[in-house]
Design a protein around this motif. Structure first.
Motif, PDB file in Angstrom:
ATOM      1  N   GLU A 230       0.934  -1.158   0.032  1.00 36.38           N
ATOM      2  CA  GLU A 230      -0.034  -0.121  -0.132  1.00 36.38           C
ATOM      3  C   GLU A 230       0.721   1.362   0.196  1.00 36.38           C
ATOM      4  OE1 GLU A 230      -3.321   1.647   2.926  1.00 36.38           O
ATOM      5  OE2 GLU A 230      -3.651  -0.369   2.550  1.00 36.38           O
ATOM      6  N   THR A 231       1.982   1.046   0.643  1.00 34.56           N
ATOM      7  CA  THR A 231       3.047   2.301   0.464  1.00 34.56           C
ATOM      8  C   THR A 231       4.208   1.472  -0.035  1.00 34.56           C
ATOM      9  OG1 THR A 231       3.688   1.510   3.006  1.00 34.56           O
ATOM     10  CG2 THR A 231       2.141   3.321   2.809  1.00 34.56           C
ATOM     11  N   GLY A 232       5.285   2.357  -0.036  1.00 38.57           N
ATOM     12  CA  GLY A 232       6.545   1.832  -0.738  1.00 38.57           C
ATOM     13  C   GLY A 232       7.832   2.206   0.075  1.00 38.57           C
ATOM     14  N   ARG A 233       8.191   1.884   1.324  1.00 42.18           N
ATOM     15  CA  ARG A 233       9.213   2.265   1.872  1.00 42.18           C
ATOM     16  C   ARG A 233      10.244   1.604   1.636  1.00 42.18           C
ATOM     17  NH1 ARG A 233       6.544   6.771   2.176  1.00 42.18           N
ATOM     18  NH2 ARG A 233       4.844   6.680   3.301  1.00 42.18           N
ATOM     19  N   THR A 234      11.587   2.154   2.072  1.00 37.92           N
ATOM     20  CA  THR A 234      12.723   1.183   1.717  1.00 37.92           C
ATOM     21  C   THR A 234      12.497  -0.103   2.379  1.00 37.92           C
ATOM     22  OG1 THR A 234      14.171   3.276   1.389  1.00 37.92           O
ATOM     23  CG2 THR A 234      15.097   1.155   1.829  1.00 37.92           C
ATOM     24  N   HIS A 235      13.012  -1.228   1.787  1.00 40.00           N
ATOM     25  CA  HIS A 235      12.974  -2.476   2.170  1.00 40.00           C
ATOM     26  C   HIS A 235      11.632  -2.981   3.086  1.00 40.00           C
ATOM     27  CE1 HIS A 235      17.608  -2.062   2.936  1.00 40.00           C
ATOM     28  NE2 HIS A 235      17.269  -2.022   1.629  1.00 40.00           N
ATOM     29  N   GLN A 236      10.757  -2.403   2.639  1.00 42.80           N
ATOM     30  CA  GLN A 236       9.297  -2.666   3.438  1.00 42.80           C
ATOM     31  C   GLN A 236       8.914  -3.984   3.680  1.00 42.80           C
ATOM     32  OE1 GLN A 236       6.083   0.263   2.347  1.00 42.80           O
ATOM     33  NE2 GLN A 236       4.528  -1.507   2.654  1.00 42.80           N
ATOM     34  N   ILE A 237       8.675  -4.795   2.640  1.00 46.83           N
ATOM     35  CA  ILE A 237       8.621  -6.192   2.919  1.00 46.83           C
ATOM     36  C   ILE A 237       9.391  -6.834   3.569  1.00 46.83           C
ATOM     37  CG2 ILE A 237       8.013  -8.350   1.937  1.00 46.83           C
ATOM     38  CD1 ILE A 237       7.055  -6.846  -0.542  1.00 46.83           C
ATOM     39  N   ARG A 238      10.721  -6.665   3.504  1.00 44.35           N
ATOM     40  CA  ARG A 238      11.772  -7.504   4.244  1.00 44.35           C
ATOM     41  C   ARG A 238      11.643  -6.848   5.679  1.00 44.35           C
ATOM     42  NH1 ARG A 238      16.985  -5.627   0.921  1.00 44.35           N
ATOM     43  NH2 ARG A 238      17.922  -7.087   2.371  1.00 44.35           N
ATOM     44  N   VAL A 239      11.621  -5.654   6.162  1.00 42.65           N
ATOM     45  CA  VAL A 239      11.432  -5.238   7.403  1.00 42.65           C
ATOM     46  C   VAL A 239      10.060  -5.678   8.128  1.00 42.65           C
ATOM     47  CG1 VAL A 239      11.135  -3.192   8.968  1.00 42.65           C
ATOM     48  CG2 VAL A 239      12.787  -3.230   7.234  1.00 42.65           C
ATOM     49  N   HIS A 240       8.973  -5.633   7.549  1.00 42.72           N
ATOM     50  CA  HIS A 240       7.941  -5.927   7.777  1.00 42.72           C
ATOM     51  C   HIS A 240       7.601  -7.593   8.200  1.00 42.72           C
ATOM     52  CE1 HIS A 240       4.717  -2.323   6.895  1.00 42.72           C
ATOM     53  NE2 HIS A 240       5.679  -2.265   8.176  1.00 42.72           N
ATOM     54  N   MET A 241       8.081  -8.280   7.460  1.00 45.48           N
ATOM     55  CA  MET A 241       7.770  -9.752   7.609  1.00 45.48           C
ATOM     56  C   MET A 241       8.930 -10.219   8.723  1.00 45.48           C
ATOM     57  SD  MET A 241       5.540 -10.504   5.744  1.00 45.48           S
ATOM     58  CE  MET A 241       5.583 -12.305   6.363  1.00 45.48           C
ATOM     59  N   LYS A 242      10.069  -9.442   8.991  1.00 41.17           N
ATOM     60  CA  LYS A 242      11.015  -9.765  10.241  1.00 41.17           C
ATOM     61  C   LYS A 242      10.260  -9.211  11.218  1.00 41.17           C
ATOM     62  CE  LYS A 242      15.295  -8.496  12.367  1.00 41.17           C
ATOM     63  NZ  LYS A 242      16.470  -7.466  12.504  1.00 41.17           N
ATOM     64  N   TYR A 243       9.570  -8.053  11.349  1.00 37.65           N
ATOM     65  CA  TYR A 243       8.846  -7.634  12.493  1.00 37.65           C
ATOM     66  C   TYR A 243       7.924  -8.790  13.339  1.00 37.65           C
ATOM     67  CZ  TYR A 243       5.987  -4.412  14.924  1.00 37.65           C
ATOM     68  OH  TYR A 243       5.143  -3.625  15.646  1.00 37.65           O
ATOM     69  N   ILE A 244       7.078  -9.321  12.546  1.00 34.77           N
ATOM     70  CA  ILE A 244       6.077 -10.165  12.712  1.00 34.77           C
ATOM     71  C   ILE A 244       6.702 -11.677  12.880  1.00 34.77           C
ATOM     72  CG2 ILE A 244       4.341  -9.014  11.715  1.00 34.77           C
ATOM     73  CD1 ILE A 244       3.787 -11.269   9.560  1.00 34.77           C
ATOM     74  N   GLY A 245       7.959 -11.802  12.832  1.00 41.35           N
ATOM     75  CA  GLY A 245       8.488 -13.276  13.175  1.00 41.35           C
ATOM     76  C   GLY A 245       8.907 -14.016  11.745  1.00 41.35           C
ATOM     77  N   PHE A 246       8.577 -13.625  10.788  1.00 43.33           N
ATOM     78  CA  PHE A 246       8.606 -14.713   9.361  1.00 43.33           C
ATOM     79  C   PHE A 246       9.573 -13.860   8.600  1.00 43.33           C
ATOM     80  CE2 PHE A 246       4.504 -15.437  11.578  1.00 43.33           C
ATOM     81  CZ  PHE A 246       4.621 -16.721  11.918  1.00 43.33           C
ATOM     82  N   PRO A 247      10.937 -13.794   8.962  1.00 42.19           N
ATOM     83  CA  PRO A 247      11.672 -12.986   7.815  1.00 42.19           C
ATOM     84  C   PRO A 247      12.107 -13.661   6.562  1.00 42.19           C
ATOM     85  CG  PRO A 247      13.137 -14.030   9.565  1.00 42.19           C
ATOM     86  CD  PRO A 247      11.583 -14.313   9.937  1.00 42.19           C
ATOM     87  N   LEU A 248      12.497 -13.005   5.296  1.00 41.52           N
ATOM     88  CA  LEU A 248      12.357 -13.528   4.130  1.00 41.52           C
ATOM     89  C   LEU A 248      13.610 -14.471   4.377  1.00 41.52           C
ATOM     90  CD1 LEU A 248      10.333 -11.295   3.444  1.00 41.52           C
ATOM     91  CD2 LEU A 248      11.726 -10.989   1.414  1.00 41.52           C
ATOM     92  N   ALA A 249      13.304 -15.423   3.480  1.00 42.22           N
ATOM     93  CA  ALA A 249      14.354 -16.558   3.030  1.00 42.22           C
ATOM     94  C   ALA A 249      15.671 -16.006   2.246  1.00 42.22           C
ATOM     95  CB  ALA A 249      13.851 -17.960   2.561  1.00 42.22           C
ATOM     96  N   GLY A 250      16.772 -16.145   2.553  1.00 41.40           N
ATOM     97  CA  GLY A 250      18.196 -15.616   1.852  1.00 41.40           C
ATOM     98  C   GLY A 250      18.477 -14.147   2.070  1.00 41.40           C
ATOM     99  N   ASP A 251      17.588 -13.473   2.849  1.00 37.15           N
ATOM    100  CA  ASP A 251      17.735 -11.790   3.325  1.00 37.15           C
ATOM    101  C   ASP A 251      19.145 -11.681   4.036  1.00 37.15           C
ATOM    102  OD1 ASP A 251      17.653  -9.355   3.814  1.00 37.15           O
ATOM    103  OD2 ASP A 251      15.557  -9.379   3.820  1.00 37.15           O
ATOM    104  N   PRO A 252      20.169 -11.429   3.439  1.00 37.62           N
ATOM    105  CA  PRO A 252      21.488 -11.346   4.132  1.00 37.62           C
ATOM    106  C   PRO A 252      21.351 -10.171   5.248  1.00 37.62           C
ATOM    107  CG  PRO A 252      21.600  -9.997   2.030  1.00 37.62           C
ATOM    108  CD  PRO A 252      20.205 -10.881   1.874  1.00 37.62           C
ATOM    109  N   LYS A 253      20.336  -9.157   5.120  1.00 34.40           N
ATOM    110  CA  LYS A 253      20.264  -8.166   5.958  1.00 34.40           C
ATOM    111  C   LYS A 253      19.505  -8.301   7.129  1.00 34.40           C
ATOM    112  CE  LYS A 253      20.879  -3.882   4.109  1.00 34.40           C
ATOM    113  NZ  LYS A 253      22.108  -3.564   4.512  1.00 34.40           N
ATOM    114  N   TYR A 254      18.226  -8.805   6.914  1.00 37.02           N
ATOM    115  CA  TYR A 254      17.258  -8.910   7.852  1.00 37.02           C
ATOM    116  C   TYR A 254      16.864 -10.439   8.501  1.00 37.02           C
ATOM    117  CZ  TYR A 254      16.443  -4.252   6.423  1.00 37.02           C
ATOM    118  OH  TYR A 254      16.638  -3.006   6.121  1.00 37.02           O
ATOM    119  N   GLY A 255      17.482 -11.355   7.798  1.00 35.68           N
ATOM    120  CA  GLY A 255      17.054 -13.129   8.023  1.00 35.68           C
ATOM    121  C   GLY A 255      18.216 -13.541   8.607  1.00 35.68           C
ATOM    122  N   PRO A 256      17.819 -14.851   8.999  1.00 38.03           N
ATOM    123  CA  PRO A 256      19.015 -15.787   9.715  1.00 38.03           C
ATOM    124  C   PRO A 256      19.814 -16.311   8.638  1.00 38.03           C
ATOM    125  CG  PRO A 256      16.743 -16.849   9.331  1.00 38.03           C
ATOM    126  CD  PRO A 256      16.449 -15.505   9.120  1.00 38.03           C
TER     127      PRO A 256
END
Length: 304
Positions: A230-256
């Motif tokens: 709905e909005t377009g912030r920097t890294h939005q999906i990556r940050v939001h999914m980490k925030y709710i405990g389901f980080p993106l697979a393969g994400d070097p910045k926000y994932g395991p």
């Protein structure tokens, strides 16, 4: 040269001046601010200070931001996956690993270099480094981008983004098994004060950020989802999914670190829809998943 003035509040007392200023604008890194201080364009109460100066209540801090350095961005021949093109707009499917626009120290091999060679007429609203670029996706995110070929088109597309009238849907694989079928994440995003290279959910110097998602498929340890921005912030999906405990697979910045065998985050901008700036017709495009993404999904299905 643009000038900014700030007054230190009680809450900001004893904060280093480089950190203080870096928190005032998401585009100001501490390294950039430290260079400005060395160059003498930062003053406190009309006096020069060092980067480790501790701010005091009532300090008047002035920053005279120098004009950005003009960089020579050259057209480069490259294969572009163009989904649509006319005199106003180009829609291109960006591959994983390609940077969208040049930056200091990285002026070649970007999508902009290829676009300049392909059509030579891009809007100038975003300057020499980002001609035609209305929105962007991260280097390791694949998928669709709309590019403006003139300023008229650029203003129209930018307004549609601001008014939340552009349809943007992404496919992603996240860690964990999401129990609910769909949800909305409404959480403001700003620069992470602990790491300026990251964004985070915060109420400090943040902007509204809303992501809708629904589950497409569940696996033993992962979930395949579609997100609608709905909005377009920097890294939005990556940050939001980490925030709710389901980080993106393969994400070097926000994932395991222990993750799927994929280079960068498993994120693909698969659907893009917008109103054509001149004809006012609503155009909608869909790009299929990259081969690497499909292989990961098949691997997860086989392991289920």
């Amino acid at each position: 040269m643009e000038q900014f003035t700030f007054v230190v509040t009680e809450k900001e007392e004893n904060e280093r001046i480089d950190k203080f200023l870096a928190n005032k604008d998401e585009n100001w890194s501490r390294t950039l601010v430290q260079n400005w201080i060395k160059d003498g364009v930062v003053s406190v109460n009309e006096k020069s200070v060092k980067a480790n100066y501790k701010c005091q209540i009532g300090d008047v801090i002035t920053v005279s931001v120098p004009e950005p350095e003009e960089l020579d961005v050259k057209p480069e021949p490259m294969e572009l996956d163009i989904y649509y093109e006319d005199e106003d707009v180009i829609v291109v499917n960006k591959p994983r690993g390609m940077v969208v626009h040049p930056a200091p120290g990285h002026t070649s091999g970007t999508l902009v270099n290829g676009l300049l060679y392909h059509c030579k007429d891009l809007s100038g609203i975003n300057g020499v480094l980002r001609p035609g670029i209305v929105h962007r996706i991260d280097k390791d995110t694949s998928g669709l981008l709309m590019v403006a070929k003139n300023d008229y088109a650029h203003e129209s597309l930018a307004n549609q983004l601001m008014e939340k009238r552009v349809e943007r849907r992404y496919k992603a694989i996240v860690h964990g098994v999401i129990p609910h079928d769909h949800a909305t994440i409404d959480a403001p995003i700003g620069r992470d004060p602990k790491d300026r290279q990251k964004m985070t959910v915060t109420k400090i110097n943040s902007k509204e950020a809303v992501t809708h998602f629904h589950v497409l498929e569940r696996f033993s340890d992962y979930t395949y989802i579609e997100c609608r921005l709905e909005t377009g912030r920097t890294h939005q999906i990556r940050v939001h999914m980490k925030y709710i405990g389901f980080p993106l697979a393969g994400d070097p910045k926000y994932g395991p670190k222990k993750t799927l065998p994929i280079h960068g985050q498993a994120l693909h901008a698969g659907v893009l829809g917008f109103e054509h700036p001149r004809t006012k017709e609503f155009l909608k495009f869909e790009a299929s998943l990259p081969e690497e993404f499909e292989k990961i999904l098949q691997m997860l299905r086989n392991d289920r």
